[in-house]
Design an enzyme around this catalytic site. Sequence first.
Site, PDB file in Angstrom:
ATOM      1  N   ARG A 146       0.941  -1.112   0.032  1.00 13.22           N
ATOM      2  CA  ARG A 146      -0.186  -0.234  -0.092  1.00 13.22           C
ATOM      3  C   ARG A 146       0.876   1.188   0.102  1.00 13.22           C
ATOM      4  NH1 ARG A 146      -4.236  -0.476   4.377  1.00 13.22           N
ATOM      5  NH2 ARG A 146      -3.874  -2.662   3.393  1.00 13.22           N
ATOM      6  N   THR A 147       1.804   1.158   0.812  1.00 16.16           N
ATOM      7  CA  THR A 147       2.865   2.365   0.590  1.00 16.16           C
ATOM      8  C   THR A 147       3.463   2.510  -0.748  1.00 16.16           C
ATOM      9  OG1 THR A 147       3.281   2.053   3.110  1.00 16.16           O
ATOM     10  CG2 THR A 147       4.829   3.576   1.790  1.00 16.16           C
ATOM     11  N   LYS A 157      25.908  -9.863  -4.101  1.00 18.67           N
ATOM     12  CA  LYS A 157      27.403 -10.025  -4.314  1.00 18.67           C
ATOM     13  C   LYS A 157      28.286  -9.198  -3.294  1.00 18.67           C
ATOM     14  CE  LYS A 157      27.418 -10.862  -9.279  1.00 18.67           C
ATOM     15  NZ  LYS A 157      27.073  -9.878 -10.565  1.00 18.67           N
ATOM     16  N   ARG A 215      12.193   2.100   1.136  1.00 15.05           N
ATOM     17  CA  ARG A 215      11.675   1.490   2.202  1.00 15.05           C
ATOM     18  C   ARG A 215      12.655   0.602   2.662  1.00 15.05           C
ATOM     19  NH1 ARG A 215       6.469   1.085   4.837  1.00 15.05           N
ATOM     20  NH2 ARG A 215       6.457  -1.129   5.736  1.00 15.05           N
ATOM     21  N   HIS A 250       8.090   6.364   9.870  1.00 18.17           N
ATOM     22  CA  HIS A 250       7.194   6.165   8.612  1.00 18.17           C
ATOM     23  C   HIS A 250       6.738   7.549   8.421  1.00 18.17           C
ATOM     24  CE1 HIS A 250       5.101   4.999   5.351  1.00 18.17           C
ATOM     25  NE2 HIS A 250       4.519   3.931   5.848  1.00 18.17           N
TER      26      HIS A 250
END
Lengths: 317, 317, 317
Positions: C63-64, C93, C114, C143
């Site tokens: 949703r974000t 790597k 995020r 957030h």
Amino acid sequence: MPSLINGNFKGKDIISLDQFTPSDLKILFSQTDKMKKIAMNAKPSKILNGNIITLLFYEPSSRTFGSFSAAIKQLGGQTVEIINPQQFSSVAKGETFEDTIRVFEAYCDAIVLRHPQEGSAKAASDAAFFVPIISAGDGIGEHPTQALLDLYTIHEKFKRLNNLTLLFTGDILYGRTVHSLLRGLSLFENNTVYLLSPKELKLSRGDYEKFSKKLKIVEIDNESQIPKGDVWYWTRVQKERFSNLSKYNKVKTKFTLTPELVKKYAGKNTILMHPLPRVGEIDPRVDSDPRALYLRNQTRNGMYVRMALIGLVLGKL
Amino acid sequence: MPSLINGNFKGKDIISLDQFTPSDLKILFSQTDKMKKIAMNAKPSKILNGNIITLLFYEPSSRTFGSFSAAIKQLGGQTVEIINPQQFSSVAKGETFEDTIRVFEAYCDAIVLRHPQEGSAKAASDAAFFVPIISAGDGIGEHPTQALLDLYTIHEKFKRLNNLTLLFTGDILYGRTVHSLLRGLSLFENNTVYLLSPKELKLSRGDYEKFSKKLKIVEIDNESQIPKGDVWYWTRVQKERFSNLSKYNKVKTKFTLTPELVKKYAGKNTILMHPLPRVGEIDPRVDSDPRALYLRNQTRNGMYVRMALIGLVLGKL
Amino acid sequence: MPSLINGNFKGKDIISLDQFTPSDLKILFSQTDKMKKIAMNAKPSKILNGNIITLLFYEPSSRTFGSFSAAIKQLGGQTVEIINPQQFSSVAKGETFEDTIRVFEAYCDAIVLRHPQEGSAKAASDAAFFVPIISAGDGIGEHPTQALLDLYTIHEKFKRLNNLTLLFTGDILYGRTVHSLLRGLSLFENNTVYLLSPKELKLSRGDYEKFSKKLKIVEIDNESQIPKGDVWYWTRVQKERFSNLSKYNKVKTKFTLTPELVKKYAGKNTILMHPLPRVGEIDPRVDSDPRALYLRNQTRNGMYVRMALIGLVLGKL
């Protein structure tokens, strides 16, 4: 059942082929013709400029996803693309499907939904407050745009959906596309359908009864009985339907479309279709036959039909 | 081998650096200069308006993916983004790679293909009927746009690709970027290449013979032999090439680029390059040196070169 | 801490609610009002035409992700979308997070990040040379856009963020949104906050002391003590916080928002909020109450606030 379209696509959820009357198909296909020109035109379309459509795919189906994504962008629209939301936090935390739908509708003008469970498209349609839901397939339920693209491909060639002779080959028992097409063809008069399949994969007697009311059905079990016909529609025998693998192996390519078969039985105007993917039941040497539409018109028409459908549902056509 | 470009990029598949003549590179790099200005300009470009390019990535390579995605959008184009299609239904159901390519080409104007298997780009190019394939790397095969961005970065600085002295350090035996650059530099006259590596990772004798025909190659094994040079190109020793981990640990940072090394041996105009990712072989203190291009021009140039290449292949430049 | 905004959003990293003064919020919310009009307008916006923003999501938060993606496209911008780059080659790597950030900034005008680890947004902000970082949540850290959308939703209704009476219910101990809102409300005068929770999930004494300096805090343990108030903010009890599942089951829906509760205690203008997802603590029968904003304004406002924030940070508003 979701409300019928009855000539007015705007704001309608698209869940089932049963929503479409012959005159709805006429409207849709006439717009699809226009979409084809837009897509082939070098000039970019602005029809969906400013529109955002969410592609909410609970299972990754790369070709349906790609076809919808391209359809929207061909018309100048934008997508929000969400794949496998069930692996994401909110759904994993126990959110209901209904809440998820209602969160995503806040961001967009329509939701294209793909879901593995039958009935999900209807459930989404019930949950959504504000935006239309367009089904991109719900499990063993319906995949309406696949059926529409098949009907359009036949209509594009013959300019009619009545008075046709068709051959369906392969998995007639379970094949979703075959069943959808039989339903679509039942909307029109005087169609004859030949069904060729291993005996394990014949149409169920219930479906035979149902479809016989409107269609003339001829079940055959041998290639020599193949009609010239207008349409040959081949399908894959689905491995996942067989618990006994040796049974599957026995029937999987019992009927294979080869250049020899085409030469022997097909007419000059018979079109060769397949919903894809194929896994051996069409010899690749057939691909270059101009009557073979499965990797050409049939695939492209999927995008054109989806362009028309989304444009109509958003009230932009 | 796919057909040569020979000054005409339009509609060509881009599979190998070997398709490019020096004059093709001149055209490409001249367009790349223009792309750089477009990307840095606040005014949005419309060059690819109305074009849809499919990014078909059979392995997720976030930076190549991001660079191509941004390149297309910088020019006003749109993408259809398909990641890991082999996990999706059709490929999982047994569809051939050729059929997948031909389904996706129905939706777009070009396909950018990333695939783990060598030869896939060529196979896609053979399969596609209608649209050009641009390789974004096929396993241990080629990654032509990586080679092009490296050549462009050198050309941007020195305005030439001949009469150069270069140092390559690290994995000279397996390193794909090193081999591609050696091939690219071989197109031009009078280049001298120093190779510095642990003895386990020296150029194979076959490659030494091949490249010596056009380049002056000097193999060294000690930092004190490092030339001032025009270009220092450092590479990562690839862990995945070693079955014996203690051997890997012994050589992995045998040659590390440090501010001290730069101070002692580099020239005022020597540029410092690395294909990235790095895992210890460049001291982060070097990053702020204005000659260090690996996190600046070299990365950005990847996007500019891809903009130019796609624009040329689509006939829009 | 990242530098304060102080009325000038352009080029700033957005990492924490603590960067915002009341006058910054005023600017942001005034622009958010305009964004709402743009999003609801049929005419496409060109504000971000030519801008590319990378959505770099180290954990998929559908949703974000969807809200940011839609926000950017609503303004005519484009995205480069990278999900789970840690599974991709370069990060796998052994590339550092800082190098990854610096590669992606080469392709775009801003990065929306995020990340599951607290502190990542700050680390990205320190690493980036050229483009602003906008946090979309970093684990148990902040957030900020969630907090901003909650504050905006309250401000939209009451045209003020002072002199308010609010009720927070559920997980007051761990709930990130509750803590962010308490910090935001502390910027303004004369707010009263009622806290209703199982005793296991009461505000920590340290936080109680801290927030009491600015807010009037009233802890209650019984529904009968619920104030009429301006805002009821319900939250989910987070299963993942409990090692003892039977303890969780005992408290998870100890306080449930029902039509009966609303009827008995809420005022005519009390707004009902929830950060979502909900898992039982709001009876779906409440959804149709016009005061219930959690599946309406609150969700949509997330997109509008993000539109305003990105537009301001890119200097386009």
